[in-house]
Design an enzyme around this catalytic site. Structure first.
Site, PDB file in Angstrom:
ATOM      1  N   PHE A 114       0.820  -1.218   0.000  1.00  0.00           N
ATOM      2  CA  PHE A 114       0.000   0.000   0.000  1.00  0.00           C
ATOM      3  C   PHE A 114       0.857   1.274   0.000  1.00  0.00           C
ATOM      4  O   PHE A 114       1.779   1.414   0.806  1.00  0.00           O
ATOM      5  CB  PHE A 114      -0.897  -0.036   1.247  1.00  0.00           C
ATOM      6  CG  PHE A 114      -1.916   1.051   1.320  1.00  0.00           C
ATOM      7  CD1 PHE A 114      -3.063   1.005   0.543  1.00  0.00           C
ATOM      8  CD2 PHE A 114      -1.738   2.133   2.181  1.00  0.00           C
ATOM      9  CE1 PHE A 114      -4.015   2.019   0.612  1.00  0.00           C
ATOM     10  CE2 PHE A 114      -2.685   3.140   2.257  1.00  0.00           C
ATOM     11  CZ  PHE A 114      -3.822   3.084   1.476  1.00  0.00           C
ATOM     12  N   ASN A 219      -4.073   2.545  10.135  1.00  0.00           N
ATOM     13  CA  ASN A 219      -4.787   2.984   8.947  1.00  0.00           C
ATOM     14  C   ASN A 219      -5.273   1.676   8.321  1.00  0.00           C
ATOM     15  O   ASN A 219      -4.612   1.099   7.469  1.00  0.00           O
ATOM     16  CB  ASN A 219      -3.846   3.721   7.998  1.00  0.00           C
ATOM     17  CG  ASN A 219      -4.507   4.003   6.652  1.00  0.00           C
ATOM     18  OD1 ASN A 219      -5.733   3.958   6.530  1.00  0.00           O
ATOM     19  ND2 ASN A 219      -3.694   4.268   5.639  1.00  0.00           N
ATOM     20  N   PRO A 220      -6.425   1.190   8.788  1.00  0.00           N
ATOM     21  CA  PRO A 220      -6.860  -0.149   8.382  1.00  0.00           C
ATOM     22  C   PRO A 220      -7.517  -0.115   7.003  1.00  0.00           C
ATOM     23  O   PRO A 220      -7.779   0.971   6.486  1.00  0.00           O
ATOM     24  CB  PRO A 220      -7.919  -0.478   9.442  1.00  0.00           C
ATOM     25  CG  PRO A 220      -8.534   0.841   9.755  1.00  0.00           C
ATOM     26  CD  PRO A 220      -7.430   1.862   9.638  1.00  0.00           C
TER      27      PRO A 220
END
Ligand code: GLN
Length: 317
Positions: A114, A219-220
């Protein structure tokens, strides 16, 4: 798409032609192609590619007049061609450059880990403002990705004793460690590969029985599954969807994080989350409904630069 854009017909392709080529001409040709193919942020992507290949620190060095003054070598032309082909295939620029800035750090980037978003820099800012220089903080991060949050905090705060950073992805754990070593921030960091379960319990080799945290940060993945189908191709083609798709309502991992926080926060410790702007009321309700079981209290919602509700703070009583 890729075929169509192969640079065979480009006047710059034949590297045996021993003529010098101005950066501005190659830039204009590539820019037109990116625009024709409707690639997002065409100009910025190309400036970043040129700056990277030409080893320029500032983007203005590859703009306007400056670009007119630069003559390209054959190697540089080839390298620009390669990176341009990646971009026209919708590869995110961060993966093409293999590095990206996050607050004060330059982090390595690797597919499919990510890519840090600017909002997350604000999350770090909010947390940073609350840290006192005196305490010895123990912090747990779930879903560390490239390591951006944990490494920024370690870089900015001597008062942090230890951060345990957890991710379910092997590549993410490896990248966090690689970045930690590159930035000489690995001595207060422990990185563990683990997938958080709904009960929010971690194996004792990751968190020993008696260890509790001052802060839990995440920050899921919070994008509701139906919205994750509408993400930009740059995202769904290249990034690990597990970092984005948060299940039906986007709350699956957030629920596990609430359980985790009930188990592992010290009294007065807090959970900080990045969330979807539709989530704060729902999260506040869940916390309220489970107040007796969890001993958690919903404290605040914070907005991001785009004025969207983006972060929440929850405290252990
Ligand atoms: N804001 C992020 C995005 O769209 C979503 C990140 C996340 O789920 N943590 O790209």
């Amino acid at each position: 798409n890729l075929r169509k854009s192969l640079p065979l017909s480009s006047p710059f392709h034949n590297s045996s032609l021993n003529c010098s080529i101005k950066a501005i001409d190659l830039f204009d040709e590539k820019l037109k192609k990116l625009i024709d193919e409707k690639i997002s942020e065409p100009e910025n992507s190309l400036e970043l590619i040129f700056a990277n290949v030409l080893k320029k620190e500032k983007l203005r060095e590859v703009r306007g007049e400056n670009l007119e003054k630069i003559e390209l070598t054959e190697d540089q032309i080839q390298e620009i061609e390669e990176k341009f082909l990646c971009r026209i295939s919708k590869m995110p620029t961060q993966y093409i450059l293999k590095e990206w800035e996050f607050r004060d750090l330059k982090l390595n980037m690797k597919i499919p880990v990510f890519i840090p978003r600017p909002e997350t820099e604000e999350l770090v800012e909010l947390i940073s403002q609350k840290l006192s220089p005196k305490k010895n903080y123990k912090i747990l991060e779930i879903g560390c990705g490239s390591g951006c949050i944990s490494l920024s905090l370690l870089n900015e705060h001597e008062a942090i004793d230890e951060i345990i950073a957890v991710d379910q992805s092997k590549s993410a754990c490896e990248l966090t460690l690689e970045n930690a070593k590159k930035l000489d921030l690995s001595h207060r960091l422990k990185v563990c590969k683990h997938k958080l379960e709904n009960d929010g319990l971690l194996p004792t080799d990751i968190v020993p029985l008696d260890l509790k945290f001052d802060l839990i940060i995440s920050n899921p993945p919070y994008v509701p599954s139906k919205d994750s189908l509408k993400l930009q191709p740059e995202i769904y083609l290249y990034e690990d969807i597990r970092a984005l798709d948060g299940g039906k309502e986007g709350l699956d991992v957030i629920n596990s994080l609430l359980n985790l926080s009930a188990n592992y926060l010290k009294p007065k410790g807090s959970l900080w989350l990045e969330i979807d702007d539709r989530h704060p009321e729902i999260i506040a309700k869940i916390v309220e409904n489970n107040a007796e079981k969890w001993n958690l209290k919903f404290m605040s919602t914070y907005k991001d630069i785009f004025k969207k509700n983006r972060f929440v703070e929850i405290e252990k009583c």
